[in-house]
Design a protein around this motif. Structure first.
Motif, PDB file in Angstrom:
ATOM      1  N   ALA A   1       0.842  -1.211   0.000  1.00 19.55           N
ATOM      2  CA  ALA A   1       0.000   0.000   0.000  1.00 19.55           C
ATOM      3  C   ALA A   1       0.869   1.250   0.000  1.00 19.55           C
ATOM      4  N   SER A   2       0.442   2.258  -0.733  1.00 18.78           N
ATOM      5  CA  SER A   2       1.211   3.499  -0.828  1.00 18.78           C
ATOM      6  C   SER A   2       1.078   4.349   0.430  1.00 18.78           C
ATOM      7  N   ILE A   3      -0.059   4.268   1.128  1.00 22.84           N
ATOM      8  CA  ILE A   3      -0.240   4.931   2.416  1.00 22.84           C
ATOM      9  C   ILE A   3      -0.985   3.977   3.336  1.00 22.84           C
ATOM     10  N   ASP A   4      -0.882   4.225   4.643  1.00 24.99           N
ATOM     11  CA  ASP A   4      -1.628   3.391   5.586  1.00 24.99           C
ATOM     12  C   ASP A   4      -2.918   4.092   5.991  1.00 24.99           C
ATOM     13  N   ASP A   5      -3.738   3.412   6.787  1.00 22.11           N
ATOM     14  CA  ASP A   5      -5.052   3.956   7.157  1.00 22.11           C
ATOM     15  C   ASP A   5      -4.922   5.266   7.912  1.00 22.11           C
ATOM     16  N   GLU A   6      -3.944   5.363   8.780  1.00 19.34           N
ATOM     17  CA  GLU A   6      -3.785   6.589   9.565  1.00 19.34           C
ATOM     18  C   GLU A   6      -3.433   7.768   8.659  1.00 19.34           C
ATOM     19  N   GLN A   7      -2.573   7.549   7.686  1.00 22.48           N
ATOM     20  CA  GLN A   7      -2.249   8.619   6.744  1.00 22.48           C
ATOM     21  C   GLN A   7      -3.482   9.012   5.928  1.00 22.48           C
ATOM     22  N   ALA A   8      -4.316   8.009   5.582  1.00 18.03           N
ATOM     23  CA  ALA A   8      -5.544   8.317   4.855  1.00 18.03           C
ATOM     24  C   ALA A   8      -6.465   9.205   5.684  1.00 18.03           C
ATOM     25  N   ARG A   9      -6.582   8.915   6.985  1.00 21.98           N
ATOM     26  CA  ARG A   9      -7.417   9.752   7.864  1.00 21.98           C
ATOM     27  C   ARG A   9      -6.846  11.162   7.954  1.00 21.98           C
ATOM     28  N   GLU A  10      -5.527  11.273   8.077  1.00 22.19           N
ATOM     29  CA  GLU A  10      -4.904  12.593   8.183  1.00 22.19           C
ATOM     30  C   GLU A  10      -5.119  13.400   6.905  1.00 22.19           C
ATOM     31  N   LEU A  11      -4.982  12.742   5.751  1.00 23.76           N
ATOM     32  CA  LEU A  11      -5.222  13.439   4.494  1.00 23.76           C
ATOM     33  C   LEU A  11      -6.681  13.880   4.384  1.00 23.76           C
ATOM     34  N   ALA A  12      -7.607  13.020   4.807  1.00 19.85           N
ATOM     35  CA  ALA A  12      -9.028  13.370   4.756  1.00 19.85           C
ATOM     36  C   ALA A  12      -9.317  14.579   5.635  1.00 19.85           C
ATOM     37  N   GLU A  13      -8.738  14.611   6.822  1.00 17.77           N
ATOM     38  CA  GLU A  13      -8.942  15.749   7.727  1.00 17.77           C
ATOM     39  C   GLU A  13      -8.347  17.025   7.125  1.00 17.77           C
ATOM     40  N   LEU A  14      -7.157  16.899   6.525  1.00 20.34           N
ATOM     41  CA  LEU A  14      -6.551  18.052   5.859  1.00 20.34           C
ATOM     42  C   LEU A  14      -7.457  18.537   4.726  1.00 20.34           C
ATOM     43  N   GLY A  15      -8.010  17.606   3.961  1.00 16.89           N
ATOM     44  CA  GLY A  15      -8.910  17.981   2.874  1.00 16.89           C
ATOM     45  C   GLY A  15     -10.149  18.697   3.372  1.00 16.89           C
ATOM     46  N   ARG A  16     -10.691  18.241   4.508  1.00 20.07           N
ATOM     47  CA  ARG A  16     -11.870  18.921   5.065  1.00 20.07           C
ATOM     48  C   ARG A  16     -11.530  20.358   5.453  1.00 20.07           C
ATOM     49  N   ASP A  17     -10.328  20.571   5.972  1.00 21.58           N
ATOM     50  CA  ASP A  17      -9.908  21.941   6.300  1.00 21.58           C
ATOM     51  C   ASP A  17      -9.830  22.801   5.041  1.00 21.58           C
ATOM     52  N   VAL A  18      -9.302  22.231   3.960  1.00 24.83           N
ATOM     53  CA  VAL A  18      -9.199  22.972   2.702  1.00 24.83           C
ATOM     54  C   VAL A  18     -10.597  23.296   2.169  1.00 24.83           C
ATOM     55  N   ALA A  19     -11.501  22.319   2.220  1.00 19.78           N
ATOM     56  CA  ALA A  19     -12.867  22.543   1.732  1.00 19.78           C
ATOM     57  C   ALA A  19     -13.576  23.614   2.551  1.00 19.78           C
ATOM     58  N   ARG A  20     -13.366  23.599   3.874  1.00 17.43           N
ATOM     59  CA  ARG A  20     -13.965  24.640   4.721  1.00 17.43           C
ATOM     60  C   ARG A  20     -13.438  26.014   4.340  1.00 17.43           C
ATOM     61  N   HIS A  21     -12.150  26.087   4.029  1.00 18.10           N
ATOM     62  CA  HIS A  21     -11.569  27.377   3.667  1.00 18.10           C
ATOM     63  C   HIS A  21     -12.192  27.929   2.379  1.00 18.10           C
ATOM     64  N   PHE A  22     -12.329  27.065   1.376  1.00 19.40           N
ATOM     65  CA  PHE A  22     -12.874  27.530   0.093  1.00 19.40           C
ATOM     66  C   PHE A  22     -14.398  27.546   0.067  1.00 19.40           C
ATOM     67  N   GLY A  23     -15.035  26.919   1.062  1.00 22.90           N
ATOM     68  CA  GLY A  23     -16.489  26.920   1.116  1.00 22.90           C
ATOM     69  C   GLY A  23     -17.156  26.001   0.125  1.00 22.90           C
ATOM     70  N   ALA A  24     -16.404  25.014  -0.399  1.00 19.91           N
ATOM     71  CA  ALA A  24     -16.961  24.073  -1.371  1.00 19.91           C
ATOM     72  C   ALA A  24     -16.074  22.844  -1.412  1.00 19.91           C
ATOM     73  N   PRO A  25     -16.624  21.677  -1.757  1.00 15.89           N
ATOM     74  CA  PRO A  25     -15.796  20.474  -1.891  1.00 15.89           C
ATOM     75  C   PRO A  25     -14.663  20.691  -2.891  1.00 15.89           C
ATOM     76  N   GLN A  26     -13.504  20.093  -2.583  1.00 21.91           N
ATOM     77  CA  GLN A  26     -12.306  20.354  -3.370  1.00 21.91           C
ATOM     78  C   GLN A  26     -11.670  19.076  -3.914  1.00 21.91           C
ATOM     79  N   ASP A  27     -11.002  19.239  -5.037  1.00 20.06           N
ATOM     80  CA  ASP A  27     -10.144  18.230  -5.658  1.00 20.06           C
ATOM     81  C   ASP A  27      -8.710  18.689  -5.373  1.00 20.06           C
ATOM     82  N   VAL A  28      -8.026  17.970  -4.489  1.00 17.43           N
ATOM     83  CA  VAL A  28      -6.723  18.411  -3.956  1.00 17.43           C
ATOM     84  C   VAL A  28      -5.627  17.457  -4.423  1.00 17.43           C
TER      85      VAL A  28
END
Length: 844
Positions: free
Chosen positions: A245-272
């Protein structure tokens, strides 16, 4: 300045730095980790390339434009600025990315349309990469993409982002909402080891992770190779173990949380786009996910279920804001006339998003009555919607509420008693001729009321427009609709009551009289048969009044009587036939040609009526019980005599909507002439209260401009969900597409089998259908039905046995299959197909 540091860039500078750079600057300013870099602005691109001269001087040749740009010498001062920026980054390897001004738009991301160069080493390679980025604005794929999205070539300029290269151990793409199902509560990650180019380019099947809350669902991809930075510059492909696997589950959760922060900043779902280097996670790009369907604003807590009114009404395009407001106001008026609660300007379950209209049906899924009734109603009106609805009933989030829904029973009892539904049924069945006469008298009363003298001022016109809906139209609709409900119910029960097959009942229900829509179509056909062999330039000849007098008189009377109609006619913002008769005249021209070639639609309709009478007699004659036979004959006669009135409630609605539109257009003319709005049609991008504000002197031009952009974006949308959940999920994406061994499956709507050439039509305006061709459409409303006179069959993506298109197909006696998923994309225009109306299948 031809070169700007990335940290000095913000969202307001999109025309100077392009979409990608503007978003990266926003991320930096918000504190996200973005590789440092600089931007070569669009001013530098214009100075070097002289885009306008290139476009004017070349025969629209993208290859020549690209070659000129790649070989153009750069000005010394620009070379100096780029080299200085590179040295500030440490003069090490850099990534060079295109950033277009038409990039990351609300309706089009332009993802991958321009080129990126990774691990660029040295100043000469950097300058060459910049030129190649500029030239990539003119690749064949970029040119085609702009044309498909309605973006002017000459209006697009290109900036270039230069960033310090991240030597990524792992990289990929993160969607902060599920791009397939639409679920905003899920994050989706595609990843591979090395640089993200292998994921973005699609050269491997990446590892796929779906993160929902704390749960991670992983699927390892077939990724035998990885792209990594080469020592001498550029990239190289190396072999790797796909099973790791290229990333583990914990890294996937961290990336998802980071993505949610980015989406909150832009006010819309994002492709990151992201990369994990030795020093942590870096963000290399963020853009909006442009394919997600817009969601209604929801005040109620918890997951909600919405059903599409657009699908139910056969309107495969968004409504204007005033169209939504008009529909809501009219619906509220009808409900109040029927004694049902409907406070305010729209019914409580009424929802809209981006011009798409829905009903919140969450409560029906949570009580036994709703679960029993709704699927049957949907099966008649839009069959696949019913199947999607039933697939949700096992979801624990829509669990049954405990107890018996006595409140609903009481409300139903009050409704039946107040509107005397049992007595209405008895009266209608006892004397159908009287019921018909009274119904049509109400329609003529409505016409008379709506033709009242024109008011003098904008304020008076606005009140008259509201009056047309609430005081004139709603009472007539409320009078007609309950009288139609029992007949529609009897029509659905006929197979059981008469022991006939569905196919036999389809025949009985063909050639139905007293239908305002089919009579309208046949009237237009009759006019066309008086034109003669010369049918060229019909529209011009109608405008200059050079057609035969009989034809001119017929067309004038037709437009006076039916000019309130059009395609997508429930939207008050859509022009009527009376305003723009070219579509009607095009139909007449086609009718004249096909009639001259021997096709006789009127005769075919009469034959259908004769066949229906014969079939009804056959059904009755084979019943062994005399009493049963008499009851069956009575019911068949009554349904045939009354079913045509099913169009009247909507017919009344469209009369009222057209009258409202007439007043709104006059208001638009007045406000435009006094410069309170920019264009008379701006009134259709406000609701009634907002328009009242403008009449009072308030300025809503910014609001109008924003809504026009939204409407323009949604008009491009090619997919419309039947059902939608408030978390963005489209439940239909989780159902399998129904296929037969050699074709497609839908729902039987009109019996018979026909083989012919498929004519795929998405908009009836300017469309022509030759006799014998099979109409393939997303959906239909009355504005489409003139095409049915020359069609030999019908296939629709939407609809059920009682939907508008299905009913008209039966009345014209043409085989029809409806509810065929993705029919307009899976059937090719010009392809020979066979449709089996009795079994609901399409052979390709």
């Amino acid at each position: 300045m031809p070169v700007l540091r990335l940290e000095k860039v913000n969202a307001r500078m999109g025309e100077v730095v392009g979409g990608k750079a503007a978003n990266l600057g926003e991320l930096l300013a918000a504190g996200f980790r973005v590789p440092p870099g600089f931007v070569i602005t669009t001013d530098a691109y214009e100075d070097v390339c002289r885009v306008t001269d290139l476009l004017d001087g070349l025969p629209n040749s993208a290859p020549e434009i690209r070659e000129r740009i790649r070989t153009t010498a750069l000005p010394p001062e620009l070379i100096t600025a780029i080299t200085a920026g590179h040295e500030e980054l440490g003069a090490g390897p850099v990534a060079v990315r295109s950033s277009a001004t038409a990039e990351d738009l609300p309706h089009a991301s332009f993802a991958g349309q321009q080129d990126t160069y990774l691990n660029v080493v040295g100043p000469e390679a950097l300058l060459d990469a910049v030129r190649r980025c500029w030239a990539s604005l003119w690749t064949d794929r970029a040119v085609a993409y702009r044309e498909a999205n309605g973006v002017e070539h000459s209006a697009v300029r290109l900036a270039v982002v230069v960033q310090r290269m991240v030597d990524a151990r792992t990289a990929g793409v993160l969607f902060t909402a599920n791009p397939v199902t639409g679920d905003r509560s899920e994050s989706v990650i595609d990843a591979n080891t090395g640089l993200g180019e292998s994921v973005v380019s699609g050269s491997v099947t990446p590892d796929h992770f779906v993160v929902s809350g704390n749960r991670v669902t992983a699927r390892l991809g077939d990724k035998p190779t990885s792209i990594r930075s080469a020592a001498a510059g550029g990239v190289e492909t190396v072999a790797q173990d796909s099973e790791v696997a290229s990333i583990d589950d914990e890294q996937a959760r961290e990336l998802a949380e980071l993505g949610r922060d980015v989406a909150r900043h832009f006010g819309a779902p994002q492709d990151v786009e992201w990369a994990i280097g030795a020093d942590g996670v870096w963000l290399t790009q963020s853009r909006p996910i442009t394919t997600l369907f817009p969601l209604p604003a929801e005040a109620e807590a918890g997951l909600r279920m919405y059903v599409s009114i657009n699908v139910a009404q056969g309107v495969y395009r968004p409504l204007t804001p005033m169209g939504v407001a008009t529909l809501g106001l009219l619906a509220s008026g009808v409900l109040r006339e029927l004694g049902l609660p409907a406070p305010g300007v729209r019914p409580e379950p009424f929802r809209s998003a981006g011009g798409w209209v829905f009903l919140d049906i969450t409560r029906t899924a949570r009580n036994r009555i709703g679960r029993a009734v709704v699927p049957r109603l949907m099966a008649a009106g839009e069959a696949r919607t019913g199947r999607v609805y039933e697939s949700l009933l096992a979801d624990p989030r829509f669990a049954l509420e405990p107890g018996v829904p006595w409140r609903l029973w009481r409300a139903l009892g009050r409704f039946l008693a107040r509107n005397r539904i049992p007595l209405l049924l008895a009266g209608v069945l006892r004397d159908p001729a009287r019921a018909r006469d009274e119904a049509f008298r109400r329609v003529e009363e409505l016409r008379s009321d709506l033709a009242a003298p024109e008011p003098a001022t904008a304020r008076e016109r606005l009140e008259t427009a509201r009056h047309a809906l609430l005081r004139a139209t709603a009472p007539r609709m409320a009078w007609v609709a309950p009288r139609m409900m029992p007949i529609l119910l009897l029509g659905r029960l006929l197979p059981k009551l008469t022991r006939a097959t569905e196919s036999e009942i389809h025949v009985v229900l063909s050639g139905i009289p007293h239908n305002v829509t089919t009579e309208m179509d046949l009237e237009l056909w009759s006019i066309a048969q008086h034109i003669g062999p010369d049918v060229d330039d019909l529209a011009a000849r109608y405008r200059d009044r050079s057609l035969p007098a009989e034809v001119l008189c017929g067309l004038d009377e037709f437009l006076q009587r039916h000019g309130h109609r059009t395609a997508a006619e429930i939207d008050v913002g859509v022009p009527r036939w009376s305003e723009d008769p070219d579509h009607v005249l095009g139909l007449v021209e086609n009718y004249a040609r096909t009639g001259g070639a021997g096709h006789d639609a009127a005769q075919r309709f009469r034959e259908c009526a004769d066949e229906a009478e014969v079939m009804a007699s056959e059904i009755v004659s084979r019943l062994p019980n005399r009493v049963h036979a008499r009851i069956a004959a009575f019911l068949l006669d009554r349904v045939r005599g009354l079913a045509g009135l099913r169009e009247l409630p909507k017919y009344c609605a469209i009369l009222g909507i057209a009258s409202t539109r007439r007043h709104l257009r006059r208001i638009g003319d007045e406000l435009s002439s006094s410069r309170r709005i920019s264009d008379p049609a701006d009134v259709f991008f406000l609701d009634f209260d907002e328009l009242s504000d403008v009449i009072d002197g308030n300025d809503h031009r910014d609001l109008i401009a924003a809504r026009r952009e939204t409407h323009k974006r949604e008009l491009r949308r090619k997919h419309l969900p039947r059902l939608l959940l408030s978390d963005g999920t489209e439940p239909e994406t989780q159902l399998a597409v129904e296929e037969t061994g050699d074709g497609l499956r839908g729902t039987s709507a009109s019996a018979g089998t026909v083989t012919g050439v498929a004519r795929v039509i998405r908009d009836p305006v300017d469309a022509h259908l030759n006799p014998g061709e099979i109409l393939v459409a997303p959906s239909t409303d009355p504005g489409w039905t003139p095409l049915f006179l020359t069609a030999s069959g019908l296939v629709m993506e939407m609809g059920g046995p009682n939907s508008h298109g299905a009913t008209v197909a039966r009345e014209y006696g043409i085989p029809a299959v409806v509810g065929v998923t993705d029919a307009t994309t899976r059937i090719t225009d010009g392809q020979t197909i066979t449709i089996h109306g009795s079994t609901g299948t399409v052979e390709l």
